[in-house]
Design an enzyme around this catalytic site. Structure first.
Site, PDB file in Angstrom:
ATOM      1  N   GLY A   1      39.022  63.900 -32.387  1.00  0.00           N
ATOM      2  CA  GLY A   1      39.289  65.284 -32.799  1.00  0.00           C
ATOM      3  C   GLY A   1      38.902  65.496 -34.252  1.00  0.00           C
ATOM      4  O   GLY A   1      38.971  64.572 -35.057  1.00  0.00           O
TER       5      GLY A   1
ATOM      6  N   ARG B   1      31.158  58.038 -19.892  1.00  0.00           N
ATOM      7  CA  ARG B   1      31.320  58.773 -18.627  1.00  0.00           C
ATOM      8  C   ARG B   1      30.342  59.920 -18.560  1.00  0.00           C
ATOM      9  O   ARG B   1      30.239  60.698 -19.491  1.00  0.00           O
ATOM     10  CB  ARG B   1      32.746  59.341 -18.522  1.00  0.00           C
ATOM     11  CG  ARG B   1      33.771  58.285 -18.386  1.00  0.00           C
ATOM     12  CD  ARG B   1      35.188  58.831 -18.436  1.00  0.00           C
ATOM     13  NE  ARG B   1      36.104  57.718 -18.491  1.00  0.00           N
ATOM     14  CZ  ARG B   1      36.435  56.970 -17.440  1.00  0.00           C
ATOM     15  NH1 ARG B   1      35.949  57.255 -16.240  1.00  0.00           N
ATOM     16  NH2 ARG B   1      37.249  55.946 -17.581  1.00  0.00           N
TER      17      ARG B   1
ATOM     18  N   ASP C   1      42.516  56.134 -34.129  1.00  0.00           N
ATOM     19  CA  ASP C   1      42.608  54.818 -33.488  1.00  0.00           C
ATOM     20  C   ASP C   1      41.528  54.590 -32.424  1.00  0.00           C
ATOM     21  O   ASP C   1      40.962  53.502 -32.337  1.00  0.00           O
ATOM     22  CB  ASP C   1      44.017  54.572 -32.925  1.00  0.00           C
ATOM     23  CG  ASP C   1      44.509  55.699 -32.038  1.00  0.00           C
ATOM     24  OD1 ASP C   1      43.769  56.695 -31.856  1.00  0.00           O
ATOM     25  OD2 ASP C   1      45.643  55.601 -31.531  1.00  0.00           O
TER      26      ASP C   1
ATOM     27  N   THR D   1      43.060  61.451 -39.117  1.00  0.00           N
ATOM     28  CA  THR D   1      43.833  62.116 -38.072  1.00  0.00           C
ATOM     29  C   THR D   1      44.849  63.051 -38.725  1.00  0.00           C
ATOM     30  O   THR D   1      45.455  62.694 -39.744  1.00  0.00           O
ATOM     31  CB  THR D   1      44.600  61.136 -37.145  1.00  0.00           C
ATOM     32  OG1 THR D   1      45.580  61.876 -36.410  1.00  0.00           O
ATOM     33  CG2 THR D   1      45.305  60.029 -37.892  1.00  0.00           C
TER      34      THR D   1
ATOM     35  N   ASP E   1      47.507  63.632 -37.360  1.00  0.00           N
ATOM     36  CA  ASP E   1      48.813  63.158 -36.875  1.00  0.00           C
ATOM     37  C   ASP E   1      49.493  62.190 -37.844  1.00  0.00           C
ATOM     38  O   ASP E   1      50.692  61.952 -37.737  1.00  0.00           O
ATOM     39  CB  ASP E   1      48.654  62.454 -35.518  1.00  0.00           C
ATOM     40  CG  ASP E   1      47.964  63.325 -34.492  1.00  0.00           C
ATOM     41  OD1 ASP E   1      48.046  64.566 -34.617  1.00  0.00           O
ATOM     42  OD2 ASP E   1      47.328  62.783 -33.571  1.00  0.00           O
TER      43      ASP E   1
ATOM     44  N   ASP F   1      49.355  59.001 -37.923  1.00  0.00           N
ATOM     45  CA  ASP F   1      50.031  57.956 -37.150  1.00  0.00           C
ATOM     46  C   ASP F   1      49.343  56.595 -37.238  1.00  0.00           C
ATOM     47  O   ASP F   1      49.530  55.753 -36.370  1.00  0.00           O
ATOM     48  CB  ASP F   1      50.140  58.394 -35.672  1.00  0.00           C
ATOM     49  CG  ASP F   1      48.783  58.647 -35.032  1.00  0.00           C
ATOM     50  OD1 ASP F   1      47.768  58.665 -35.752  1.00  0.00           O
ATOM     51  OD2 ASP F   1      48.741  58.817 -33.803  1.00  0.00           O
TER      52      ASP F   1
ATOM     53  N   ARG G   1      50.682  64.203 -31.173  1.00  0.00           N
ATOM     54  CA  ARG G   1      50.722  63.210 -30.085  1.00  0.00           C
ATOM     55  C   ARG G   1      52.094  62.533 -30.036  1.00  0.00           C
ATOM     56  O   ARG G   1      53.096  63.214 -30.070  1.00  0.00           O
ATOM     57  CB  ARG G   1      49.599  62.183 -30.234  1.00  0.00           C
ATOM     58  CG  ARG G   1      48.216  62.803 -30.153  1.00  0.00           C
ATOM     59  CD  ARG G   1      47.168  61.783 -29.883  1.00  0.00           C
ATOM     60  NE  ARG G   1      47.093  60.803 -30.969  1.00  0.00           N
ATOM     61  CZ  ARG G   1      46.253  59.789 -30.997  1.00  0.00           C
ATOM     62  NH1 ARG G   1      45.412  59.625 -29.999  1.00  0.00           N
ATOM     63  NH2 ARG G   1      46.218  58.950 -31.994  1.00  0.00           N
TER      64      ARG G   1
HETATM   65  O1  F6P Z   1      45.013  63.561 -32.649  1.00  0.00           O
HETATM   66  C1  F6P Z   1      44.816  64.850 -33.153  1.00  0.00           C
HETATM   67  C2  F6P Z   1      45.222  65.890 -32.160  1.00  0.00           C
HETATM   68  O2  F6P Z   1      45.062  67.158 -32.766  1.00  0.00           O
HETATM   69  C3  F6P Z   1      46.633  65.730 -31.612  1.00  0.00           C
HETATM   70  O3  F6P Z   1      47.619  66.151 -32.511  1.00  0.00           O
HETATM   71  C4  F6P Z   1      46.527  66.543 -30.348  1.00  0.00           C
HETATM   72  O4  F6P Z   1      47.444  66.117 -29.378  1.00  0.00           O
HETATM   73  C5  F6P Z   1      45.137  66.249 -29.888  1.00  0.00           C
HETATM   74  O5  F6P Z   1      44.398  65.860 -31.015  1.00  0.00           O
HETATM   75  C6  F6P Z   1      44.460  67.438 -29.223  1.00  0.00           C
HETATM   76  O6  F6P Z   1      43.236  67.014 -28.757  1.00  0.00           O
HETATM   77  P1  F6P Z   1      42.133  67.995 -28.151  1.00  0.00           P
HETATM   78  O7  F6P Z   1      41.349  68.529 -29.306  1.00  0.00           O
HETATM   79  O8  F6P Z   1      41.340  67.116 -27.267  1.00  0.00           O
HETATM   80  O9  F6P Z   1      42.850  69.091 -27.427  1.00  0.00           O
END
Ligand code: F6P
Length: 361
Positions: A14, A85, A119, A141, A143, A145, A187
């Site tokens: 992301g 994939r 990660d 990130t 997050d 984390d 997350r």
């Molecule tokens: O890891 C970053 C994050 O924004 C999370 O907080 C969230 O759950 C996820 O990515 C959302 O991912 P996507 O952009 O695939 O919807």
């Protein structure tokens, strides 16, 4: 150590505010300090599979991108070259393109690659390193984390967005005497929820790390009502654990990010007899211009990554420790996630000023 002439930069997973600032930091320091050429690998590792997608990253190419959200390289969270994939004749196929990537990296003349990611992306970087590709990592990130670094760029910007939303919801909650829910990202980690909750003065914060009970949330809202505060602000981390049954013993269907706060609000409406509104902040937290803190941290990370390359310290990730730039082996960087400690200082601070976590008896 082999002489470095050309390096690649890739980002995956992301996006996070500050990605462009890292890319700019890598490119400008690579050119100014070392005289290297830089090639942008687009859309995760895709342009190592299809090298015609690579982007020459000159000084001009990165001028003006510092305050821009997103990433000029494009990104994806689906492009693992070790298990790619794709659809063929209407059927999903999984192909290992890692050998082709290594071959293309050689053909492109890449002496090293800076990989910016969370990660998932850094695990792929680690796999490439094991296969002989000279790689350094930069943590990314919103997050926050990753256990190997004190903080990641993007987190501060997300925190600003979430705190601003809580501030705005406060005024409308108060006017309408409502319970306002706001669901934030993160997350399995509750950092955005906890810190925006503290910064915004939320009344209840529901975290993945602290199991909650519906009755405890009701008690918190009712206690406020008794004190004449007819509104409440509830921050819900998207990864919160939903109980299997509601207090009446009815099963609660599972709900993921984007739905979980509505599920909780649905149960509480029946219990509280109050108007409840739900706001899911979603990708607003990831978009837009990075905060000054994130721009500075991202620039420091970008410059530090080129320094690791120059010293030949491959298989490592830059990180922040006690406010200083440092580095750790990539394998440590992705070993275990950094979660909120339910008995940690921040949770204690929040409890001390009256914030509830839904676990109180
Ligand atoms: O890891 C970053 C994050 O924004 C999370 O907080 C969230 O759950 C996820 O990515 C959302 O991912 P996507 O952009 O695939 O919807």
């Amino acid at each position: 150590m082999a002489e470095i002439r050309t390096i690649g930069v890739a980002n995956g997973g992301g996006d996070a505010p500050g990605l462009n600032a890292v890319i700019r930091g890598v490119v400008k320091s690579a050119i100014r300090r070392h005289g290297w050429r830089v090639i942008g690998i687009c859309n995760g590792f895709d342009s190592l599979i299809w090298p015609e997608g690579c982007l020459p990253l000159t000084w001009d190419a990165v001028s003006g991108i510092l305050p821009r959200g997103g990433t000029i390289l494009g990104t994806t969270n689906r492009g693992n070259p070790f298990a790619y994939r794709h659809m063929e004749n209407g059927k999903e196929q999984v192909t290992d393109y890692s050998g082709l990537c290594l071959e293309n990296a050689r053909r492109l003349g890449l002496d090293a690659i800076v990989v910016i990611g969370g990660d998932g992306t850094l695990s792929i970087a680690q796999d490439f390193y094991r296969r002989g590709l000279p790689v350094v990592g930069v943590p990314k990130t919103i997050d926050n984390d990753l256990s190997a670094t004190e903080t990641t760029f993007g987190f501060d910007t997300a925190l600003h967005v979430a705190t601003d939303a809580i501030d705005r919801l406060h005024t409308t909650a108060e006017s309408h005497h409502r319970v306002m829910f706001v669901e934030v990202m993160g997350r399995e980690a509750g950092w955005i929820a906890l810190q925006s909750g503290i910064a915004g003065g939320a009344d209840v914060v529901l975290l993945p790390e602290i199991p909650f009970r519906f009755e405890a949330i009701c008690a918190a809202v009712r206690a406020r009502e008794e004190q004449g505060r007819r509104f409440s602000l509830v921050v819900v981390a998207e990864g919160v654990q939903l109980p299997e049954k509601d207090p009446a013993g009815q099963p609660i269907p599972p709900a993921g990010p984007g739905e979980v706060s509505n599920r909780i609000a649905g149960v509480l409406r029946g219990m509280l007899q109050k108007e409840i509104r739900v706001t899911v902040l979603g990708h607003v937290q990831r978009g837009g211009s990075p905060s000054p803190f994130d721009r500075i941290l991202a620039t420091r990370f970008g410059v530090a990554a080129t320094q690791l390359v120059a010293r030949g310290e491959f298989g490592r990730m830059v990180c922040l420790r006690a406010g200083k730039i440092d580095s750790v082996p990539l394998e440590d960087a992705v070993a275990k996630p950094k979660l909120v400690d339910p008995r940690g200082e921040l949770v204690e601070v929040a409890r001390s000023v009256g914030m509830m976590f839904g676990d109180e008896s």
